[in-house]
Scaffold this active site. Structure first.
Site, PDB file in Angstrom:
ATOM      1  N   ASN A   1     -47.116  57.479  26.737  1.00  0.00           N
ATOM      2  CA  ASN A   1     -46.126  58.378  26.148  1.00  0.00           C
ATOM      3  C   ASN A   1     -46.604  58.799  24.769  1.00  0.00           C
ATOM      4  O   ASN A   1     -47.245  58.013  24.066  1.00  0.00           O
ATOM      5  CB  ASN A   1     -44.771  57.674  26.002  1.00  0.00           C
ATOM      6  CG  ASN A   1     -44.027  57.571  27.315  1.00  0.00           C
ATOM      7  OD1 ASN A   1     -44.319  58.269  28.274  1.00  0.00           O
ATOM      8  ND2 ASN A   1     -43.050  56.678  27.359  1.00  0.00           N
TER       9      ASN A   1
ATOM     10  N   ARG B   1     -45.002  57.270  33.798  1.00  0.00           N
ATOM     11  CA  ARG B   1     -46.259  56.537  33.572  1.00  0.00           C
ATOM     12  C   ARG B   1     -46.577  55.590  34.727  1.00  0.00           C
ATOM     13  O   ARG B   1     -47.715  55.525  35.177  1.00  0.00           O
ATOM     14  CB  ARG B   1     -46.195  55.756  32.260  1.00  0.00           C
ATOM     15  CG  ARG B   1     -46.229  56.656  31.023  1.00  0.00           C
ATOM     16  CD  ARG B   1     -45.995  55.855  29.761  1.00  0.00           C
ATOM     17  NE  ARG B   1     -44.699  55.199  29.852  1.00  0.00           N
ATOM     18  CZ  ARG B   1     -44.330  54.142  29.117  1.00  0.00           C
ATOM     19  NH1 ARG B   1     -45.150  53.623  28.242  1.00  0.00           N
ATOM     20  NH2 ARG B   1     -43.134  53.611  29.273  1.00  0.00           N
TER      21      ARG B   1
END
Length: 101
Positions: free
Chosen positions: A45, A27
């Site tokens: 996520n 990320r």
């Protein structure tokens, strides 16, 4: 800058990345890469182990980050990248979204 892009050239890619992509900095590497490219959107996520991201910007830049998603950061092992193209929402900035439970 997003405002310098003609509206017809602005695209939105909604991407789902499968593989070893959580706990490997995916990320944050996505935020860095997207920000450097001048894209807007978000990344998060998912509970099933995938990473979900939205990128908005000029077509060639969005396509560049979609290609990057197939590799990701060094510790990631990407198995699949599914892309859906949607209408841009003129997002501002690029952020990590918290998962809504």
């Amino acid at each position: 800058m997003p405002n310098s892009t003609p509206q017809s050239q602005l695209i939105r890619a909604h991407v789902f990345i499968t593989g070893r992509v959580q706990g490997v900095g995916y990320r944050y590497a996505t935020v860095d890469t997207a920000s450097q490219l001048g894209l807007t959107g978000w990344v998060r996520n998912l509970p099933d182990g995938r990473v979900e991201a939205v990128f908005e910007g000029a077509r060639e830049i969005v396509e560049e980050i979609v290609r990057w998603c197939h590799v990701g950061p060094p510790a990631a092992v990407v198995q699949d990248v599914a892309v859906e193209y949607e209408e841009p929402e003129n997002l501002r900035g690029f952020e990590v979204k918290r998962l809504v439970k």
